[in-house]
Motif scaffolding. Sequence first.
Motif, PDB file in Angstrom:
ATOM      1  N   TYR A  84       0.674  -1.140   0.119  1.00 18.40           N
ATOM      2  CA  TYR A  84       0.184   0.341  -0.282  1.00 18.40           C
ATOM      3  C   TYR A  84       0.814   1.705  -0.096  1.00 18.40           C
ATOM      4  O   TYR A  84       0.159   2.411  -0.527  1.00 18.40           O
ATOM      5  CB  TYR A  84      -0.529   0.239   0.880  1.00 18.40           C
ATOM      6  CG  TYR A  84      -0.803   0.887   2.701  1.00 18.40           C
ATOM      7  CD1 TYR A  84      -0.686   1.745   3.508  1.00 18.40           C
ATOM      8  CD2 TYR A  84       0.313  -0.566   3.065  1.00 18.40           C
ATOM      9  CE1 TYR A  84      -0.292   2.335   4.368  1.00 18.40           C
ATOM     10  CE2 TYR A  84       1.507  -1.070   4.525  1.00 18.40           C
ATOM     11  CZ  TYR A  84       0.714   0.788   4.579  1.00 18.40           C
ATOM     12  OH  TYR A  84       1.803   1.373   6.014  1.00 18.40           O
ATOM     13  N   GLN A 120       9.791   2.776   9.015  1.00 16.20           N
ATOM     14  CA  GLN A 120       8.082   2.884   9.695  1.00 16.20           C
ATOM     15  C   GLN A 120       7.871   2.995  11.146  1.00 16.20           C
ATOM     16  O   GLN A 120       8.246   3.678  11.384  1.00 16.20           O
ATOM     17  CB  GLN A 120       7.945   2.017   8.868  1.00 16.20           C
ATOM     18  CG  GLN A 120       7.538   1.806   7.276  1.00 16.20           C
ATOM     19  CD  GLN A 120       6.771   2.709   6.783  1.00 16.20           C
ATOM     20  OE1 GLN A 120       6.512   3.105   6.982  1.00 16.20           O
ATOM     21  NE2 GLN A 120       7.872   3.155   5.255  1.00 16.20           N
ATOM     22  N   SER A 121       6.816   1.570  11.325  1.00 15.75           N
ATOM     23  CA  SER A 121       6.048   2.222  12.723  1.00 15.75           C
ATOM     24  C   SER A 121       7.231   2.613  14.171  1.00 15.75           C
ATOM     25  O   SER A 121       6.851   2.084  15.242  1.00 15.75           O
ATOM     26  CB  SER A 121       5.127   1.065  13.073  1.00 15.75           C
ATOM     27  OG  SER A 121       3.669   1.634  12.446  1.00 15.75           O
ATOM     28  N   ASN A 172      -1.469   4.450  13.692  1.00 20.60           N
ATOM     29  CA  ASN A 172      -0.829   5.756  13.041  1.00 20.60           C
ATOM     30  C   ASN A 172      -2.154   6.775  13.437  1.00 20.60           C
ATOM     31  O   ASN A 172      -0.800   8.189  13.618  1.00 20.60           O
ATOM     32  CB  ASN A 172      -2.012   5.535  11.961  1.00 20.60           C
ATOM     33  CG  ASN A 172      -0.979   4.395  11.125  1.00 20.60           C
ATOM     34  OD1 ASN A 172       0.348   3.838  11.600  1.00 20.60           O
ATOM     35  ND2 ASN A 172      -1.231   3.959   9.646  1.00 20.60           N
ATOM     36  N   GLU A 216       5.187   7.184  -0.153  1.00 21.08           N
ATOM     37  CA  GLU A 216       4.056   6.903   0.696  1.00 21.08           C
ATOM     38  C   GLU A 216       3.107   8.587   1.152  1.00 21.08           C
ATOM     39  O   GLU A 216       2.174   8.399   0.981  1.00 21.08           O
ATOM     40  CB  GLU A 216       4.525   6.748   2.507  1.00 21.08           C
ATOM     41  CG  GLU A 216       2.981   7.248   3.256  1.00 21.08           C
ATOM     42  CD  GLU A 216       3.849   6.219   4.455  1.00 21.08           C
ATOM     43  OE1 GLU A 216       4.981   5.694   4.851  1.00 21.08           O
ATOM     44  OE2 GLU A 216       2.670   6.599   5.893  1.00 21.08           O
ATOM     45  N   ASN A 223      -4.194   8.352   6.454  1.00 17.76           N
ATOM     46  CA  ASN A 223      -3.969   9.485   6.835  1.00 17.76           C
ATOM     47  C   ASN A 223      -4.043  10.556   7.216  1.00 17.76           C
ATOM     48  O   ASN A 223      -4.477  10.566   8.398  1.00 17.76           O
ATOM     49  CB  ASN A 223      -2.028   9.429   7.091  1.00 17.76           C
ATOM     50  CG  ASN A 223      -1.341   7.463   7.608  1.00 17.76           C
ATOM     51  OD1 ASN A 223      -2.528   6.950   7.996  1.00 17.76           O
ATOM     52  ND2 ASN A 223      -0.458   7.381   7.210  1.00 17.76           N
ATOM     53  N   TYR A 247       5.031  13.065   9.858  1.00 18.31           N
ATOM     54  CA  TYR A 247       4.626  11.781  10.513  1.00 18.31           C
ATOM     55  C   TYR A 247       5.306  10.592   9.353  1.00 18.31           C
ATOM     56  O   TYR A 247       5.804   9.887   9.240  1.00 18.31           O
ATOM     57  CB  TYR A 247       3.021  12.050  10.880  1.00 18.31           C
ATOM     58  CG  TYR A 247       3.304  10.095  10.924  1.00 18.31           C
ATOM     59  CD1 TYR A 247       3.376   9.423  11.990  1.00 18.31           C
ATOM     60  CD2 TYR A 247       2.477   9.316   9.568  1.00 18.31           C
ATOM     61  CE1 TYR A 247       2.803   7.854  11.704  1.00 18.31           C
ATOM     62  CE2 TYR A 247       1.828   7.243   9.700  1.00 18.31           C
ATOM     63  CZ  TYR A 247       2.516   7.833  10.297  1.00 18.31           C
ATOM     64  OH  TYR A 247       2.219   5.762  10.677  1.00 18.31           O
ATOM     65  N   TYR A 299       0.183  -4.647  17.252  1.00 18.27           N
ATOM     66  CA  TYR A 299      -1.188  -4.192  16.633  1.00 18.27           C
ATOM     67  C   TYR A 299      -2.452  -5.277  17.442  1.00 18.27           C
ATOM     68  O   TYR A 299      -1.873  -5.292  18.363  1.00 18.27           O
ATOM     69  CB  TYR A 299      -0.941  -3.813  15.368  1.00 18.27           C
ATOM     70  CG  TYR A 299      -0.163  -3.276  14.660  1.00 18.27           C
ATOM     71  CD1 TYR A 299      -0.068  -1.458  15.394  1.00 18.27           C
ATOM     72  CD2 TYR A 299       0.526  -2.782  14.082  1.00 18.27           C
ATOM     73  CE1 TYR A 299       0.584  -0.670  14.918  1.00 18.27           C
ATOM     74  CE2 TYR A 299       1.963  -2.381  13.970  1.00 18.27           C
ATOM     75  CZ  TYR A 299       1.836  -1.415  14.233  1.00 18.27           C
ATOM     76  OH  TYR A 299       2.700  -0.130  13.706  1.00 18.27           O
ATOM     77  N   VAL A 317       6.043  -1.968   9.333  1.00 19.03           N
ATOM     78  CA  VAL A 317       5.475  -2.639   7.962  1.00 19.03           C
ATOM     79  C   VAL A 317       6.602  -2.881   7.272  1.00 19.03           C
ATOM     80  O   VAL A 317       6.515  -3.314   5.769  1.00 19.03           O
ATOM     81  CB  VAL A 317       4.377  -1.902   7.566  1.00 19.03           C
ATOM     82  CG1 VAL A 317       4.602  -0.050   7.120  1.00 19.03           C
ATOM     83  CG2 VAL A 317       3.896  -2.722   6.524  1.00 19.03           C
ATOM     84  N   GLY A 342       0.933  -7.033   9.251  1.00 18.72           N
ATOM     85  CA  GLY A 342       2.177  -5.764   8.706  1.00 18.72           C
ATOM     86  C   GLY A 342       2.792  -5.869   9.971  1.00 18.72           C
ATOM     87  O   GLY A 342       3.660  -5.264  10.149  1.00 18.72           O
TER      88      GLY A 342
END
Length: 367
Positions: A84, A120-121, A172, A216, A223, A247, A299, A317, A342
């Motif tokens: 994505y 990423q996260s 997010n 992204e 988002n 972010y 998550y 991710v 993810g």
Amino acid sequence: MKTTITQPCLRQLSAVMLAVSLFAFTGCAQVPATKETAAQPAALQPIALQSAPAQPPTAGDLQRVVNEAYAKFKGDTSGKNADYIPYLASVPSNLFAVVIVTADGQVFSAGDIDYAFSIQSCSKVFTMCQVMEESGEDAVVKKIGVEPTGMPFNSVVALGMHNNKAVNPLVNCGAMASVSLVKANNAAERWDKILAYQSKFAGEPLKLIDEVYKSEAATNWRNRGMAHILYNNENLFCDPLEACDVYTKQCSIGVTAKELAVMGATLANGGVNPITKERCLESKYVPRALAVMMMAGFYDESGAWAYNAGLPAKTGVGGGIFAVVPGKMAIVGFSPPVNDAGNSVRATEAIDYIVKELDLDLFGSLK
Ligand code: DON
């Protein structure tokens, strides 16, 4: 008949006993006294979870388990690169690295340790720490929340279910709220401060991977939408497009598996980077950060992760995962293919293997 209680049974039993004792001190307060309830509760006896104190692993043990985890899961091709964010689909799926950095700065590694992937996260943890460091832990608890959503990281439903509040800094919405709470006069200052803070944890200057950011930024409609909903409900604290854009940049920071492991080892070392010796976070905030990671780092798989491996961890991710063993080490796995939640398949397997080999589950021995 003689019954043998194994260590795993004791571990589960102790969790049940904790719940029962909490109920005894809270829930039962509402119940009128009867013959049974009037009795004074007996003092809780300490429960021995470990039969003998374990010897700390040697350098040889640490390199052995890293090599074994790498060899054992290298051939697992399950999962699929996230797509994505279009750029992520083009990252070679066979990349795989396993790294341990100890709380005193020793490094043990195997595989593709020099490849810089997007954080990423995993970055969400450190911006949450930045907010604590700048504004105290209440800012995170009151303005974002620390409850797990039990839902995917980009869930709009979770937002709706919680009065349009993020409720956790590691999804997010909560991560954009953290970004918005970093004190800054404009977007450039906000980004510079965040990049500098993440670099301090890594112990070296980190850089944006521009292709990831552009990819992204061109596709992050969801988002952006959630940022506007948060802002409309006073749960985001700067311009929503600024929060979302900074972010997105934060998620596009490049890290090697070793750099991510140093970032984790800084938390394992009470907030002091074990390589540079620089303090990144006041020690009193470290348990708070680890608690949020334990509850929500995977998550909607956070419960299963806690059940299986019992360590605070955070996934990204881009394929990176770091887990923290407080006072001891950070363990990192990196491999791009992720599962439906993810979370990187091989990284999860590798860390889980090391936890079991070295008996690192925080809740007690699984042996
Ligand atoms: O906002 C996003 O969707 C990504 N930049 C980060 C998501 C992510 O890493 C989820 N983690 N496993």
